[in-house]
Scaffold this active site. Structure first.
Site, short mmCIF file in Angstrom:
data_model
loop_
_atom_site.label_atom_id
_atom_site.label_comp_id
_atom_site.label_asym_id
_atom_site.label_seq_id
_atom_site.Cartn_x
_atom_site.Cartn_y
_atom_site.Cartn_z
N TYR A 182 0.85 -1.19 0.00
CA TYR A 182 0.00 0.00 0.00
C TYR A 182 0.89 1.24 0.00
CZ TYR A 182 -4.18 -2.80 1.15
OH TYR A 182 -5.23 -3.69 1.14
N PRO A 210 -17.05 -4.54 1.63
CA PRO A 210 -18.47 -4.82 1.88
C PRO A 210 -19.41 -3.79 1.27
CG PRO A 210 -17.47 -3.88 3.83
CD PRO A 210 -16.35 -4.18 2.88
N PHE A 262 -19.81 2.01 -3.70
CA PHE A 262 -21.01 2.13 -4.52
C PHE A 262 -22.27 1.92 -3.68
CE2 PHE A 262 -21.89 1.71 -9.30
CZ PHE A 262 -23.12 2.34 -9.19
N SER A 284 -22.84 2.68 -0.78
CA SER A 284 -23.11 3.77 0.16
C SER A 284 -24.17 4.72 -0.39
CB SER A 284 -21.84 4.56 0.47
OG SER A 284 -21.43 5.30 -0.68
#
Length: 305
Positions: A36, A183, A188, A190
């Site tokens: 990351y 999840p 999207f 949300s």
């Protein structure tokens, strides 16, 4: 991941405050990876847990090569594993990692050899538990012969339920926990997005966010929003609650970089979905209902391997 530039700019001070708030609320599973932003995320977490290491459960993924153009080859070579864990320990400023996970299965290295190297790290006390990510049922079984596998990290949401056919039954048979990532289907679910132009980061390259797929998926989100209103919660909370309702052997790791959304996500664990609620959700979003694959085609072959 989002704290290290995956979804636009982030603020270090705000990110650290978010991690500290999570620990304060008793949510200790911190998921990161050595790739990351070339280790930036591990350095960030190292700062955030300074003096609080005993309150954090560190989950670190390795084995994914990354370039400025995006994900590159997977590396599960034992020597690579042994080398990378030392870098992670140094950046995190800790002498052990709680859960060490291969990000993908290397098609060129037998999974037994990769897990064998990870088992060495357990014996040395550098790692407590071993995990796999995006592995097939066959690879999971082979790995479990070498050393107990504590968890499988894999995408699992209302829109991504492929694992229910074979992988989920396999890990339940073997007593392996599930760490479900994305999840909210990368935000999207949300309900924040109304047009493809709202997407300003790498998600714009993902099929579910593009063209006709976007608008088909938006129709599903609108129906999820209506259910959320009936449950007096946000669409995000409903989506998280659905994942948690799938079993006590499942945890989920919704990413956020702000305290506000962290607290909203955590509140999802207090939402009780009744059998009728689950039937209603299933009727609206049955398995396979999302339009488009979860990654661009060139990255799909690294999954379920």
């Amino acid at each position: 991941m989002g704290m290290s530039g995956a979804y636009g700019q982030s603020n270090e001070k705000e990110s650290i405050a978010t991690i500290e708030r999570a620990l304060e609320l008793g949510h200790n599973f911190l998921d990161t990876a050595d790739y990351y932003l070339a280790g930036h995320n591990e350095l960030l977490i190292g700062k955030a847990i300074r003096g609080k290491r005993d309150k954090a459960f560190l989950s670190v993924k390795t084995g994914q090569m990354v370039s400025p153009m995006g994900p590159g080859p997977v590396n599960g070579h034992p020597d690579y594993i042994r080398n990378m864990v030392m870098h992670s320990l140094q950046r995190l400023k800790t002498d052990y990692i709680d859960l060490y996970t291969t990000a993908r299965v290397d098609p060129n290295i037998p999974i037994e050899e990769t897990v064998g190297a990870m088992a060495e790290l357990v014996r040395k006390g550098l790692v407590r538990y071993i995990g796999l990510s995006e592995a097939s049922a066959d690879s999971i079984r082979k790995a479990a012969v070498v050393h107990p596998i504590a968890a499988l990290q894999i995408e699992y949401s209302l829109w991504t339920r492929d694992i229910e056919r074979e992988v989920l039954p396999t890990i339940r048979e073997l007593g392996i926990g599930l760490v479900g990532y994305a999840p909210l289907s990368r935000g999207f679910l949300s309900g924040e997005f109304t047009t493809p132009e709202d997407i300003k980061d790498h998600r714009a390259n993902m099929p579910r966010y593009q063209g006709e797929n976007f608008y088909k998926n938006l129709e599903l989100v609108d129906q999820i929003k209506a259910l959320a209103v009936a449950k007096s919660c946000s669409p995000s909370q409903l989506a998280i609650a659905w994942v948690l309702a799938q079993g006590d052997d499942i945890i989920t790791i919704p990413g956020t970089k702000r305290v506000k959304y962290l607290e909203e996500n955590i509140a999802a664990e207090n939402i009780l979905l009744t059998p009728q609620d689950l039937k209603s959700i299933e009727a609206i979003v049955p398995a396979g209902s999302a339009a488009g694959t979860r990654y661009p085609e060139k990255f799909m072959n690294a999954l379920n391997r």
